[in-house]
Design a protein around this motif. Structure first.
Motif, PDB file in Angstrom:
ATOM      1  N   TYR A 168       0.845  -1.194   0.000  1.00 46.57           N
ATOM      2  CA  TYR A 168       0.000   0.000   0.000  1.00 46.57           C
ATOM      3  C   TYR A 168       0.884   1.249   0.000  1.00 46.57           C
ATOM      4  N   LEU A 169       0.308   2.360  -0.414  1.00 46.71           N
ATOM      5  CA  LEU A 169       0.903   3.675  -0.212  1.00 46.71           C
ATOM      6  C   LEU A 169       0.198   4.313   0.975  1.00 46.71           C
ATOM      7  N   GLN A 170       0.963   4.780   1.948  1.00 50.22           N
ATOM      8  CA  GLN A 170       0.353   5.420   3.111  1.00 50.22           C
ATOM      9  C   GLN A 170       0.678   6.912   3.123  1.00 50.22           C
ATOM     10  N   ASP A 171      -0.346   7.704   3.504  1.00 51.91           N
ATOM     11  CA  ASP A 171      -0.213   9.166   3.610  1.00 51.91           C
ATOM     12  C   ASP A 171       0.202   9.803   2.289  1.00 51.91           C
ATOM     13  N   ALA A 172      -0.350   9.319   1.186  1.00 53.88           N
ATOM     14  CA  ALA A 172      -0.061   9.897  -0.130  1.00 53.88           C
ATOM     15  C   ALA A 172      -1.214  10.802  -0.560  1.00 53.88           C
ATOM     16  N   VAL A 173      -0.894  11.802  -1.372  1.00 62.73           N
ATOM     17  CA  VAL A 173      -1.898  12.718  -1.921  1.00 62.73           C
ATOM     18  C   VAL A 173      -1.596  12.924  -3.403  1.00 62.73           C
ATOM     19  N   PHE A 174      -2.599  12.658  -4.241  1.00 60.68           N
ATOM     20  CA  PHE A 174      -2.467  12.852  -5.682  1.00 60.68           C
ATOM     21  C   PHE A 174      -3.575  13.769  -6.172  1.00 60.68           C
ATOM     22  N   LEU A 175      -3.294  14.485  -7.246  1.00 60.93           N
ATOM     23  CA  LEU A 175      -4.295  15.298  -7.916  1.00 60.93           C
ATOM     24  C   LEU A 175      -4.526  14.682  -9.286  1.00 60.93           C
TER      25      LEU A 175
END
Length: 286
Positions: free
Chosen positions: A125-132
């Motif tokens: 998993y990716l944790q604490d990621a933010v994508f637009l």
């Protein structure tokens, strides 16, 4: 000799861009998986984003994706997050040995030999990621998707059902190309990451406290027919019996985006914005 008819270009007013903020405690965007290993890409896949929109629109897995397939996708990495490895052990609650992965000519699974009562599986998993994510298409389709995301028919997930998104998910509609929209939308990183970035800027420049630059560079992946990279994550059908995907061309680049930090005056903004391009010889004083 007659030339084939060509479709006249659509006016820009017929198209729009939908912005989605893909953020949550965990995300997982796999483009391939095996029985005992589920990987994640470092950024959202088109199949994952289209699947989210299909769920929001109330589409069943067997329904066609005619309105969603033509959408163009752009992904901006505002906060890359970190990789999480989740360790699983699978067993039969009845205490029976696990079956083999393969099947016989009669379609039956044989028990493992020697008997195996547990099986190790690994998920990433990716944790604490933010994508637009920016999706461009016909205005009527984009407006309907915006409303669907705000009031989804089915629960939404960031790649897997166990990864719900945080709010806000939809940032609304924008005008312009994918690249222009992603360049001008303010940074969507969390408050903690933004404060850490400002503090690091202050340390790098020898200041007594944090500095707040006007812009920073973020990596972007843009769907582009002439792009130099190929991704195999474009969905054709989500039907469990005819599940299929195709490839698409993309272009990787960096965009200088607004940080959203308050700027006290124009002079400070220009000084903190930094050079428009990276100079590899700057540290050598050349």
């Amino acid at each position: 000799m007659t030339s084939s008819p060509t479709t006249p270009p659509q006016p820009t007013g017929d198209r729009a861009v939908l912005l989605l903020r893909l953020a949550g405690p965990m995300q997982s965007w796999g483009s391939r998986s095996a029985f005992n290993r589920r990987e994640t890409n470092p950024e959202p896949t088109k199949s994952g984003v289209i699947g989210l929109l299909a769920a929001a629109s109330g589409l069943a897995r067997e329904d066609p994706l005619d309105e969603l397939i033509p959408l163009s996708l752009g992904i901006r990495v505002d906060q890359p997050g970190s990789l999480l490895r989740d360790y699983h052990i699978v067993s039969d609650y009845r205490g029976r040995p696990l079956p083999q992965a393969g099947v016989s000519t009669k379609g039956l699974q044989k028990p493992t030999s020697p008997a195996k009562n547990t099986h190790v599986t690994t998920r990433y998993y990716l944790q604490d990621a933010v994508f637009l994510a920016a999706l461009a298409g016909h205005r009527s389709v984009i407006e309907a998707l915006d409303q669907a995301v705000r009031a989804p028919a089915f629960p939404l997930a960031l790649g897997r059902r166990s990864c719900p998104p945080t709010q806000p998910l939809s940032l609304g509609l924008r005008e312009g190309s994918l690249e222009d929209v992603l360049r001008e939308e303010p940074w969507q990183a969390s408050r903690r990451v933004r404060e850490q970035y400002a503090a690091q800027c202050g340390r790098d420049r020898g200041a007594d406290g944090p500095l707040y630059p006007a812009r920073l560079d973020r990596s972007v992946t843009l769907e582009d027919p002439s792009g130099d990279d190929v991704l195999h994550d474009a969905p054709v059908s989500f039907d469990p019996y005819t599940r299929s995907f195709t490839s698409r061309r993309v272009r990787h680049t960096w965009l200088r985006i607004p940080t959203g930090f308050p700027q006290p005056d124009t002079t400070a903004t220009d000084e903190l914005a930094g050079p428009a391009e990276h100079d590899p010889f700057a540290l050598l004083g050349w």
